[in-house]
Enzyme design. Structure first.
Site, PDB file in Angstrom:
ATOM      1  N   SER A  39      49.520  19.339  26.391  1.00 22.57           N
ATOM      2  CA  SER A  39      48.207  19.310  25.745  1.00 22.57           C
ATOM      3  C   SER A  39      47.979  20.493  24.815  1.00 22.57           C
ATOM      4  O   SER A  39      47.030  20.491  24.032  1.00 22.57           O
ATOM      5  CB  SER A  39      47.083  19.183  26.769  1.00 22.57           C
ATOM      6  OG  SER A  39      46.758  20.423  27.322  1.00 22.57           O
ATOM      7  N   SER A  40      48.841  21.501  24.853  1.00 26.69           N
ATOM      8  CA  SER A  40      48.697  22.558  23.847  1.00 26.69           C
ATOM      9  C   SER A  40      49.160  22.060  22.466  1.00 26.69           C
ATOM     10  O   SER A  40      48.930  22.735  21.462  1.00 26.69           O
ATOM     11  CB  SER A  40      49.427  23.830  24.269  1.00 26.69           C
ATOM     12  OG  SER A  40      50.606  23.531  24.933  1.00 26.69           O
ATOM     13  N   ARG A  66      31.234  32.872  17.479  1.00 23.39           N
ATOM     14  CA  ARG A  66      31.091  33.255  18.899  1.00 23.39           C
ATOM     15  C   ARG A  66      30.441  34.630  18.969  1.00 23.39           C
ATOM     16  O   ARG A  66      31.091  35.655  18.766  1.00 23.39           O
ATOM     17  CB  ARG A  66      32.448  33.220  19.580  1.00 23.39           C
ATOM     18  CG  ARG A  66      33.094  31.833  19.470  1.00 23.39           C
ATOM     19  CD  ARG A  66      34.248  31.694  20.407  1.00 23.39           C
ATOM     20  NE  ARG A  66      33.809  31.862  21.771  1.00 23.39           N
ATOM     21  CZ  ARG A  66      34.502  32.501  22.718  1.00 23.39           C
ATOM     22  NH1 ARG A  66      35.670  33.036  22.427  1.00 23.39           N
ATOM     23  NH2 ARG A  66      34.032  32.608  23.945  1.00 23.39           N
ATOM     24  N   THR A  74      51.198  18.533  32.991  1.00 23.71           N
ATOM     25  CA  THR A  74      51.924  18.855  34.222  1.00 23.71           C
ATOM     26  C   THR A  74      51.896  17.729  35.241  1.00 23.71           C
ATOM     27  O   THR A  74      52.863  17.516  35.971  1.00 23.71           O
ATOM     28  CB  THR A  74      51.297  20.121  34.841  1.00 23.71           C
ATOM     29  OG1 THR A  74      51.400  21.168  33.882  1.00 23.71           O
ATOM     30  CG2 THR A  74      51.995  20.550  36.105  1.00 23.71           C
TER      31      THR A  74
HETATM   32  N1  ASP Z   1      50.693  23.022  29.351  1.00 21.75           N
HETATM   33  C1  ASP Z   1      50.235  21.971  30.214  1.00 21.75           C
HETATM   34  C2  ASP Z   1      49.328  21.076  29.400  1.00 21.75           C
HETATM   35  O1  ASP Z   1      48.195  21.406  29.165  1.00 21.75           O
HETATM   36  C3  ASP Z   1      49.520  22.537  31.377  1.00 21.75           C
HETATM   37  C4  ASP Z   1      48.900  21.527  32.298  1.00 21.75           C
HETATM   38  O2  ASP Z   1      49.117  20.349  32.237  1.00 21.75           O
HETATM   39  O3  ASP Z   1      48.164  21.963  33.159  1.00 21.75           O
HETATM   40  O4  ASP Z   1      49.763  20.035  28.973  1.00 21.75           O
END
Ligand code: ASP
Length: 341
Positions: A58-59, A246, A13
């Site tokens: 990042s997902s 876990r 983001t």
């Molecule tokens: N979906 C975004 C990511 O993790 C969310 C963020 O950047 O906060 O890349």
């Protein structure tokens, strides 16, 4: 000499702008960052940028991308005094954990940060996060050593050891927490460093890069009612070498024989099962209750107060080094990058 800082923009983001016409969030060219944050010109540092193309949400993070990040840092290690890695918040704690194990002997700051609101948004938290992360990466002690020579996350006025963090909030600006280790620094009017908790590498420490990762690992959350069939199938999967289990409370799990037998067979088959509590804070103590003792007898090792993120990344890095199961078990129970108290 002016501090030399490399900003590595991987995505997330923080590097987004709203397209005024469509309203959609789009990545912008990070080379133009000074137009968005003119304050960067006030730093008396040499700052260079490196941009991942395309930027990664990042997902979509993968171990291969961790290797790219570690390569960028290690090949430029002598040239820069510190690194700021801009990253999406969703898996930032995994990346910080992985880098802490991949960059053995690190003696310079690698500060990860990102933001909850895009840098182009009026109320963005990205501006403060980025500016302070740069300041931390450049900070030196009175005798000229880097102030924070470790992989860390700076977010919402707090600097944390990277492999102790967890993303805990999808809404608030303080997205990260470090439940089992105090912050390395807090930023207010001044940046106050918590020196006793910051790792100090021995003089002449050399960087050793571990760039092979084995992702044949799994994290499994227990819950009352979990089906024996599922446990048996998962623990028998041939393609899995490490399992982060876990568990409940201080490391407890069902004591029924179908469960213990599945664990014992997995351990005997050379799988490493590591016990991590579902609680956010506190530690696994396998000698406390009968159930914990039975787990140990079945070959399960204690992850003590490690985060799930750190345990997953550590298994990948240790197996990637070609170690046998016993050696991986031994190292999972000791701190190799400050990840266990
Ligand atoms: N979906 C975004 C990511 O993790 C969310 C963020 O950047 O906060 O890349």
């Amino acid at each position: 000499m002016k501090p030399r800082i490399l900003i590595i923009y991987t995505g997330g983001t923080i590097g987004m702008m709203k397209n005024a016409e469509t309203g959609a969030l789009e990545p912008f060219d990070f080379n133009g960052i000074r137009e968005h944050i003119p304050e960067l010109r006030l730093f008396d540092y040499d700052i260079d940028n490196y941009q991942f193309r395309p930027p990664i949400d990042s997902s979509d993070m993968t171990p291969d991308l961790w290797v790219s990040m570690a390569d960028i840092i290690s090949t430029r290690y002598d040239h820069y005094d510190g690194f700021v890695l801009l990253h999406g918040t969703d898996t930032m704690a995994f990346t910080a954990s992985a880098l802490s194990f991949m960059l053995e002997g690190l003696a310079k700051p690698v500060v990860l940060t990102g933001s909850q609101l895009p840098i182009g948004a009026m109320r963005t938290d990205g501006r403060e996060n980025l500016i302070t992360a740069i300041e931390i990466a450049a900070a030196r002690t009175q005798d000229g050593r880097p102030r924070v020579p470790e992989v860390c996350i700076y977010f919402a006025s707090h600097l944390y050891r990277g492999n102790r963090t967890t993303k805990e909030n999808a809404e608030k600006f303080n997205a990260f927490a470090s439940y089992n280790y105090p912050p390395l620094a807090r930023a207010g009017i001044n940046i106050n460093y918590n020196d006793t908790f910051i790792h100090q590498p021995p003089a002449n420490e050399r960087l050793i890069l571990h760039r092979t990762l084995d992702n044949r690992v799994l994290a499994l959350t227990l819950f009352p009612g979990i089906r024996p069939q599922l446990i048996e199938n998962v623990f028998r999967m041939p393609d899995i070498r490490g399992i982060v289990l876990r568990t409940f409370g201080s490391g407890n799990a069902p004591s029924k024989s179908w469960f213990i037998d599945a664990l014992r067979s997995a351990s005997e088959a050379g799988k490493v099962v590591i016990n991590i509590t579902q609680c956010q804070s506190g530690s696994v103590e396998m000698g406390l209750y009968q159930t914990g003792i039975r787990l140990r007898e079945a070959g399960v090792v204690s992850g003590r107060d490690m985060t799930v993120e750190a345990a997953v990344a550590k298994l990948m890095v240790l197996f990637g080094q070609g170690l046998d199961a016993d050696e991986v078990r031994r190292r999972m129970e000791i701190a190799i990058a400050g990840e266990i108290s």
